[in-house]
Design a protein around this motif. Structure first.
Motif, mmCIF file in Angstrom:
data_model
loop_
_atom_site.group_PDB
_atom_site.id
_atom_site.type_symbol
_atom_site.label_atom_id
_atom_site.label_comp_id
_atom_site.label_asym_id
_atom_site.label_seq_id
_atom_site.Cartn_x
_atom_site.Cartn_y
_atom_site.Cartn_z
ATOM 1 N N LEU A 25 0.828 -1.209 0.000
ATOM 2 C CA LEU A 25 0.000 0.000 0.000
ATOM 3 C C LEU A 25 0.862 1.257 0.000
ATOM 4 C CD1 LEU A 25 -2.823 -1.002 2.522
ATOM 5 C CD2 LEU A 25 -2.903 -0.980 0.024
ATOM 6 N N GLY A 26 2.143 1.102 0.353
ATOM 7 C CA GLY A 26 3.072 2.225 0.312
ATOM 8 C C GLY A 26 2.572 3.399 1.127
ATOM 9 N N SER A 27 2.746 4.567 0.550
ATOM 10 C CA SER A 27 2.394 5.777 1.306
ATOM 11 C C SER A 27 0.906 6.095 1.220
ATOM 12 C CB SER A 27 3.203 6.960 0.783
ATOM 13 O OG SER A 27 2.917 7.126 -0.597
ATOM 14 N N ASP A 28 0.149 5.289 0.459
ATOM 15 C CA ASP A 28 -1.296 5.548 0.407
ATOM 16 C C ASP A 28 -1.922 5.369 1.788
ATOM 17 O OD1 ASP A 28 -1.039 6.032 -2.226
ATOM 18 O OD2 ASP A 28 -1.753 4.064 -2.893
ATOM 19 N N LEU A 29 -1.356 4.473 2.575
ATOM 20 C CA LEU A 29 -1.805 4.303 3.956
ATOM 21 C C LEU A 29 -0.851 5.139 4.820
ATOM 22 C CD1 LEU A 29 -3.728 2.656 5.859
ATOM 23 C CD2 LEU A 29 -1.838 1.067 6.142
ATOM 24 N N PRO A 30 -1.386 6.104 5.558
ATOM 25 C CA PRO A 30 -0.483 6.997 6.320
ATOM 26 C C PRO A 30 0.289 6.236 7.401
ATOM 27 C CG PRO A 30 -2.797 7.430 6.860
ATOM 28 C CD PRO A 30 -2.796 6.436 5.751
ATOM 29 N N ARG A 31 1.537 5.994 7.116
ATOM 30 C CA ARG A 31 2.331 5.155 8.017
ATOM 31 C C ARG A 31 2.747 5.879 9.286
ATOM 32 N NH1 ARG A 31 3.498 0.886 4.588
ATOM 33 N NH2 ARG A 31 5.117 -0.072 5.816
ATOM 34 N N GLU A 32 2.603 7.221 9.262
ATOM 35 C CA GLU A 32 2.955 7.957 10.470
ATOM 36 C C GLU A 32 1.847 7.895 11.517
ATOM 37 O OE1 GLU A 32 2.129 9.176 7.637
ATOM 38 O OE2 GLU A 32 0.539 10.641 7.964
ATOM 39 N N SER A 33 0.683 7.393 11.099
ATOM 40 C CA SER A 33 -0.426 7.294 12.042
ATOM 41 C C SER A 33 -0.072 6.326 13.175
ATOM 42 C CB SER A 33 -1.675 6.798 11.301
ATOM 43 O OG SER A 33 -2.487 6.068 12.176
ATOM 44 N N PRO A 34 -0.321 6.730 14.441
ATOM 45 C CA PRO A 34 0.024 5.834 15.558
ATOM 46 C C PRO A 34 -0.616 4.467 15.424
ATOM 47 C CG PRO A 34 -0.635 7.998 16.373
ATOM 48 C CD PRO A 34 -0.879 8.007 14.891
ATOM 49 N N ARG A 35 -1.841 4.402 14.924
ATOM 50 C CA ARG A 35 -2.526 3.113 14.831
ATOM 51 C C ARG A 35 -1.863 2.219 13.776
ATOM 52 N NH1 ARG A 35 -8.441 2.468 14.703
ATOM 53 N NH2 ARG A 35 -7.684 0.525 15.561
ATOM 54 N N VAL A 36 -1.422 2.860 12.691
ATOM 55 C CA VAL A 36 -0.745 2.067 11.648
ATOM 56 C C VAL A 36 0.597 1.575 12.169
ATOM 57 C CG1 VAL A 36 0.219 2.132 9.323
ATOM 58 C CG2 VAL A 36 -1.937 3.312 9.807
ATOM 59 N N ARG A 37 1.307 2.471 12.857
ATOM 60 C CA ARG A 37 2.627 2.076 13.400
ATOM 61 C C ARG A 37 2.465 0.940 14.404
ATOM 62 N NH1 ARG A 37 5.798 7.572 14.715
ATOM 63 N NH2 ARG A 37 7.460 6.129 15.251
ATOM 64 N N GLN A 38 1.424 1.062 15.198
ATOM 65 C CA GLN A 38 1.203 0.015 16.198
ATOM 66 C C GLN A 38 0.902 -1.326 15.522
ATOM 67 O OE1 GLN A 38 -2.290 0.413 18.554
ATOM 68 N NE2 GLN A 38 -1.957 -1.617 19.401
ATOM 69 N N LEU A 39 0.066 -1.262 14.465
ATOM 70 C CA LEU A 39 -0.283 -2.493 13.754
ATOM 71 C C LEU A 39 0.972 -3.131 13.153
ATOM 72 C CD1 LEU A 39 -2.327 -4.484 12.483
ATOM 73 C CD2 LEU A 39 -2.527 -2.901 10.559
ATOM 74 N N ILE A 40 1.801 -2.282 12.518
ATOM 75 C CA ILE A 40 3.012 -2.819 11.891
ATOM 76 C C ILE A 40 3.920 -3.437 12.950
ATOM 77 C CG2 ILE A 40 5.115 -2.168 10.641
ATOM 78 C CD1 ILE A 40 3.355 -0.181 9.065
ATOM 79 N N CYS A 41 4.033 -2.750 14.084
ATOM 80 C CA CYS A 41 4.872 -3.263 15.168
ATOM 81 C C CYS A 41 4.335 -4.621 15.643
ATOM 82 C CB CYS A 41 4.877 -2.247 16.305
ATOM 83 S SG CYS A 41 5.914 -2.730 17.682
ATOM 84 N N ARG A 42 3.025 -4.696 15.794
ATOM 85 C CA ARG A 42 2.427 -5.944 16.271
ATOM 86 C C ARG A 42 2.659 -7.078 15.253
ATOM 87 N NH1 ARG A 42 -2.521 -8.237 15.613
ATOM 88 N NH2 ARG A 42 -3.596 -6.431 14.766
ATOM 89 N N LEU A 43 2.447 -6.738 13.975
ATOM 90 C CA LEU A 43 2.625 -7.770 12.939
ATOM 91 C C LEU A 43 4.077 -8.230 12.878
ATOM 92 C CD1 LEU A 43 0.341 -6.310 10.132
ATOM 93 C CD2 LEU A 43 -0.033 -8.431 11.410
ATOM 94 N N ARG A 44 5.005 -7.277 13.037
ATOM 95 C CA ARG A 44 6.427 -7.658 13.018
ATOM 96 C C ARG A 44 6.731 -8.608 14.173
ATOM 97 N NH1 ARG A 44 8.989 -1.804 11.373
ATOM 98 N NH2 ARG A 44 8.973 -2.174 9.121
ATOM 99 N N LEU A 45 6.155 -8.298 15.324
ATOM 100 C CA LEU A 45 6.353 -9.189 16.473
ATOM 101 C C LEU A 45 5.817 -10.578 16.159
ATOM 102 C CD1 LEU A 45 5.335 -6.901 19.453
ATOM 103 C CD2 LEU A 45 7.541 -8.037 19.178
ATOM 104 N N GLU A 46 4.596 -10.596 15.624
ATOM 105 C CA GLU A 46 3.966 -11.896 15.348
ATOM 106 C C GLU A 46 4.706 -12.648 14.254
ATOM 107 O OE1 GLU A 46 -0.075 -10.780 14.598
ATOM 108 O OE2 GLU A 46 -0.626 -10.934 16.718
ATOM 109 N N ALA A 47 5.299 -11.892 13.332
ATOM 110 C CA ALA A 47 6.022 -12.537 12.227
ATOM 111 C C ALA A 47 7.422 -12.978 12.639
ATOM 112 C CB ALA A 47 6.100 -11.578 11.040
ATOM 113 N N GLY A 48 7.827 -12.574 13.821
ATOM 114 C CA GLY A 48 9.147 -12.978 14.293
ATOM 115 C C GLY A 48 10.249 -11.980 13.965
ATOM 116 N N PHE A 49 9.877 -10.828 13.418
ATOM 117 C CA PHE A 49 10.881 -9.785 13.161
ATOM 118 C C PHE A 49 11.053 -8.970 14.448
ATOM 119 C CE2 PHE A 49 8.862 -10.032 8.749
ATOM 120 C CZ PHE A 49 9.717 -11.063 8.363
ATOM 121 N N ILE A 50 11.578 -9.626 15.457
ATOM 122 C CA ILE A 50 11.582 -9.047 16.792
ATOM 123 C C ILE A 50 12.434 -7.784 16.863
ATOM 124 C CG2 ILE A 50 12.035 -9.518 19.239
ATOM 125 C CD1 ILE A 50 9.894 -11.310 18.132
ATOM 126 N N ASP A 51 13.621 -7.848 16.260
ATOM 127 C CA ASP A 51 14.519 -6.697 16.377
ATOM 128 C C ASP A 51 13.901 -5.446 15.773
ATOM 129 O OD1 ASP A 51 16.248 -8.309 17.635
ATOM 130 O OD2 ASP A 51 17.572 -8.649 15.901
#
Lengths: 556, 439
Positions: B245-271
């Motif tokens: 989705l690139g920049s079409d989804l506002p990545r600076e939004s706290p909710r988007v950042r939180q979602l990405i962080c959560r997905l990274r955790l779940e995907a095992g991209f811990i660092d």
């Protein structure tokens, strides 16, 4: 009386404008199937193992198979499933209309197929001037070529699906429609495919807590891509769906199909109702190549952008702007959708504004027709309802397996009011197919409703109105004598109505091909402007109303 | 009375016949209902509240609970809730939460006039204005707008999205577009906001912008509804969708950042996730923080999880989720130093919620960690009595029975699990216990 009730009574009634003014004449429909000899009982072949195919079967429709000017009826049947205790082989039936009484002639006509029948559509596939019948099945589909030319052959059919390349093998086909999509004069064929099905790999779905078997959800089955059969002109078809831009997604589960000129650019566009995934709208480039504009069109999703479980499709100009609007029936706990055509392939969801949301929310809609029930000049809406789960009451409170069908009266501005006393909803049933046509030639459009595991209803329209009408028998160009794809504008005074000659539509069903117009109290001269399937135009006028008017494609 | 005693009894008898376990003492059905609801088991909450109402038809808490359980969660349905709902609101008309849910269910059914009537009794002005506008939006957009505009909270994405759809119906496309853009910014993870924006951009002939908005709508739809085969997307697939989705989804939004962080955790991209975490934590609060804490906990990031649970508990001292999460994290740390804090937290929790099964389960674990096996068994038994569907609790108690050499008791315990569970079957196999007896 409790205090809450008192409180509610104390609240002034909501000052909303009535959606549609009350009709001057109450619409009235009476099921005359038994009286006119429509002796048929559908068999879904169920054995208690709840095979998924049992949830969809079967449809039927009106067409004049013997070209004697009146409408005959074709009804599809199921078949035995493993474990079924059926003692006789169910077969499709063809009922010949003999002055308003029906006589079964399926075997004699050669169309008494014993496949697991789903739906039907008609068109002149080989361009010989006679209607051919396409039957969708679980397993090989059937193309019945109408015969003629000698007294022996008249009213008989020859099964040519394999030779014509359209039998589809072991696919589960549901919807179909004929139309000249590539503008070469002959009729092509679109067939929707539902899911991959086999008795051997059939899942069993059990609610362990309730200890209940139930019909599995469609998500348990992979979908199948639809077919677009292009007519080579020699009666042989090739599936060119991929080459012509039709989705190859195997997640899609196609049901209702409509071919119509949605952007009024002179060619046939395509709408497919998909079960649980976005519906598809394809715009035709005039040469039979389709652009998928589903998402941009606004006609593929619910009002909040969610995919719905699309079942049947009806098209008609609901607000007099000359554009075909769309009504799509959906699963229960989803409203049926009404998409207003804004032109240029864009639609706007007007379900709530139309008054259909609340009235359809609990129903599971299948067949759907837009027709003028009271000949007042506005399109009305009929919907066949019935759940797929025979024990749904155990799972969802307030939703039942058998459900009433519905008639909604239109106001000519895109809004509807349910006519509960019309007789259409007098009895709950498990309805599937719905087709419209004036079977007794009295100028009032009747309805045929098919029922899973039951007898069909032939709903004779007995609305006692003095409204005028005219129906058109269009004789089209050489390879398409039934003028499928023709667009007709009828001008009666200040008012213009639009119809298209359509094969297929609704779901599982075929309605009369002849355009019918209600004229209300109008008694002057009507002007008919026809755009024939090949694009040529013709205008005709008449003052003789309340009749079928034959208009022949002008010789070049 | 919402249901006469006879019919309430019939419901209870029917439910019991369907396999609902019988309670050994009168209050237990109510307590089970509360626990079932707290654990998101709306199906069971409906059963237990109905059983309780069969005994105590006038208990308002159960009337409310039953209404709430039918008006929300999986299998939500207004019809079965109606009798109890109307009776309850007659007695407690000021319960705005229930009334709001009632109206929302009516609106879902398209019952605009009834929704209007129920909305009139709402005490919150802004909520009344919002729901009135929602009820009138299709039939009378002008009145809807008149109701909404004076109370329109520009930070409330739902209200702003409604404003967009009403102004669109009024034909004010520029205003509708403004509202729709704002709604998408406020809640960029709500797919319907992007669909509305896309439709309006198309109407305004902003075709390219519409394509992008509808692309975001489609991507978010995939995240919630799953991929082409209907199955849920894996965290990695979800991250790919968001990436596309690139920049079409506002990545600076706290909710988007939180979602990405959560997905990274779940995907095992811990660092990567932990790199983002400080920035995410700055903008996070309440339930969102707890959701992330749960993921961190599952991924073994106990320190970060504990931090968020503590933060949640500070913000909401009666949060069962925060308290329970913190206790579970402290217990799992297996540091004897933390056990006093655990006991303190649990005692405070039990003082507030003496019948919350989760606290008793955690108490059982605490007793076990402190070596008091009888105390542990008693606490776990009590937890299981309050939540007999709780598989981990059943297995832990069975484990204790086995440790005490009582195989029969362990086997009986597993036989009495009300629902089949692969975890129970696996436990039997692993411990060499016989398969479930068929009676």
């Amino acid at each position: 009386m409790n205090s809450l009730l008192l409180l509610l009574l104390a609240v002034p009634p909501l000052a909303l404008p009535p959606a549609v003014p009350p009709p001057a004449v109450p619409t009235s429909f009476v099921d005359v199937a038994a009286d006119v000899g429509l002796d048929f009982r559908h068999q879904d072949g169920r054995s208690g193992r709840r095979y998924f195919i049992e949830t969809v079967a079967s449809g039927g429709g009106f067409f004049d198979f013997d070209a004697d000017g009146d409408l005959d009826i074709y009804l599809l049947n199921g078949a035995a499933t493993p474990g079924s205790k059926l003692t006789r082989t169910p077969r499709n039936a063809l009922f010949e209309n003999r002055d308003g009484r029906f006589v079964e002639v399926g075997a004699r006509a050669g169309v008494a197929d014993d496949g697991y029948g789903m739906g039907m559509c008609v068109g002149d596939a080989d361009g010989d001037g006679r209607l051919d019948l396409f039957v969708t099945n679980v397993g090989p589909d059937r193309l019945y070529r109408g015969l003629g030319g000698s007294p022996f052959e008249e009213g008989r059919f020859e099964e040519v699906s394999a030779r014509a390349g359209v039998d589809g093998g072991e696919q589960w086909s549901v919807g179909c429609a004929f139309g000249d999509v590539d503008g070469d004069g002959d009729l092509d064929l679109y067939v929707s495919r539902y899911v991959a099905f086999s008795y051997e790999d059939h899942p069993r779905c059990v609610d362990r807590a309730r200890k209940l078997d139930y019909y599995c959800h469609p998500t348990r089955f992979p979908g199948r891509p639809d077919a677009l059969f292009i007519n080579g002109g020699d009666g042989v078809f090739r599936d060119l769906a991929a080459e012509r831009g039709i989705s190859r997604e195997t997640s899609e589960k196609g049901l209702g199909v409509a071919l119509a000129d949605l952007d009024v650019d002179g060619d046939l566009d395509l709408y497919v109702a998909n079960d649980g995934t976005p519906n598809r709208l394809y715009l035709n480039d005039g040469h039979g190549r389709f652009e998928d504009v589903s998402l941009l069109s606004g006609a593929s999703l619910g009002e909040a952008g969610e995919p719905l479980a699309g079942m049947g499709v009806a098209l008609g100009d609901l607000d007099g702007d000359g554009l075909s609007d769309l009504v799509v029936t959906n699963f229960s706990l989803e409203p049926n959708s009404l998409y207003k055509n804004l032109g240029e392939g864009l639609f706007d969801d007007r379900t709530r504004e139309s008054g259909l949301h609340a009235a359809s929310y609990r129903r599971l809609g299948w067949g759907v027709e837009l027709f003028d029930a009271d000949n007042d000049g506005d399109l009305d809406l009929a919907v066949a309802n019935g759940h797929v789960m025979d024990n749904i009451e155990r799972f969802v409170p307030g939703v039942s397996y058998a459900q009433p069908d519905q008639l909604f009266l239109g106001d000519g501005a895109g809004r509807f009011r349910e006519a509960k006393a019309s007789g259409i909803s007098s009895q709950d049933a498990v309805s599937r197919g719905l087709a419209s046509g004036d079977f007794n030639g009295d100028g009032r459009i009747d309805l045929l409703v098919t029922h899973t595991g039951g007898r069909p209803a032939l709903l004779e329209n007995r609305t006692a109105s003095s409204h005028h009408w005219i129906s058109l028998e269009l004789v089209g160009p050489a390879l398409n004598r039934h003028a499928i794809g023709a667009r007709v504008e009828l001008q009666a005074g200040e008012r213009t109505q639009v119809r298209e000659v359509r094969s297929g539509g609704s779901v599982l069903s075929q309605s009369d091909l002849r355009p019918h117009f209600g004229l209300g109290t109008f008694l002057g001269e009507v002007e008919v402007r026809i755009r024939w399937p090949d694009g040529s135009r013709q205008t005709a006028r008449t003052r003789k109303l309340d009749r079928a008017w034959k208009i022949v494609y002008p010789s070049p | 009375m919402w249901m006469n005693r006879l019919s309430a009894l019939s419901v209870a008898v029917l439910l019991a016949a369907c396999g609902a376990p019988q309670a050994p003492y009168p209050e237990l059905d109510y307590r089970r209902a509360v626990n079932a609801f707290a654990e998101g088991r709306h199906d069971l909450a409906r059963v237990y509240y109905a059983l309780d109402l069969a005994k105590y038809p006038d208990r308002l808490e159960s009337q409310r609970g039953l209404a709430l359980a039918w008006l929300s969660g999986a299998g939500q349905s207004l019809e079965p809730a109606l009798p109890v709902l109307e009776s309850y609101l007659e007695t407690v008309p000021q319960d705005d939460e229930i009334r709001r849910l009632y109206v929302q269910n009516l609106l879902l059914l398209g019952e605009g006039s009834k929704a209007m009537a129920v909305t009139r009794e709402l005490h919150s002005y802004s909520e009344r204005a919002l729901l009135t506008a929602e009820a009138l939006a299709a039939e009378d957009p002008l009145k809807a707008w008149q109701s909404l505009e004076p109370h329109l909270d520009p930070a409330d994405s739902r209200a702003v999205a409604l404003a967009a759809s009403i102004t669109k119906r009024l034909g004010d496309l520029p205003k509708a577009l403004d509202h729709a853009r704002r709604a998408a910014r406020l809640d960029p993870l709500r797919a319907s906001n992007w669909y509305l924006l896309g439709r309006l951009q198309l109407a305004a002939s902003e075709r390219e912008a519409a394509r992008r908005s509808l692309g975001v709508h489609q991507g978010l739809g995939q995240l919630t509804r799953g991929g082409p085969d209907g199955g849920p997307l894996s965290p990695i697939e979800s991250l790919r969708v968001l990436e596309a989705l690139g920049s079409d989804l506002p990545r600076e939004s706290p909710r988007v950042r939180q979602l990405i962080c959560r997905l990274r955790l779940e995907a095992g991209f811990i660092d990567q996730a932990l790199d983002d975490l400080p920035a995410v934590l700055e903008t996070i609060g309440g339930g969102e923080g707890l959701e992330l804490a749960d993921v961190l906990w599952r991924r073994g990031e106990r320190a970060a999880a504990m931090h968020l649970y503590r933060q949640g508990l500070r913000e909401t001292p009666d949060s069962r989720r925060a308290r329970g999460g913190l206790v579970a994290a402290l217990l799992a740390a297996e540091s004897g130093d933390d056990l006093d804090e655990v006991r303190e937290l649990l005692e405070a929790g039990l003082a507030m919620d003496p019948h919350l099964a989760r606290y008793h389960l955690l108490l059982g674990r605490l007793e076990r960690a402190e070596g008091d096996m009888d105390g542990a068994a008693a606490a776990l038994s009590h937890a299981l009595e309050l939540a007999p569907w709780n598989v981990p609790c059943r297995l832990e108690l069975a484990d204790l029975r086995l440790a005490a050499g009582n195989r029969q008791a362990a086997s009986d315990l597993l036989d009495h699990a009300p629902e089949r569970s692969p975890a129970v079957d696996g436990f039997r196999r692993a411990r060499g216990l016989p398969p479930r007896s068929v009676l």
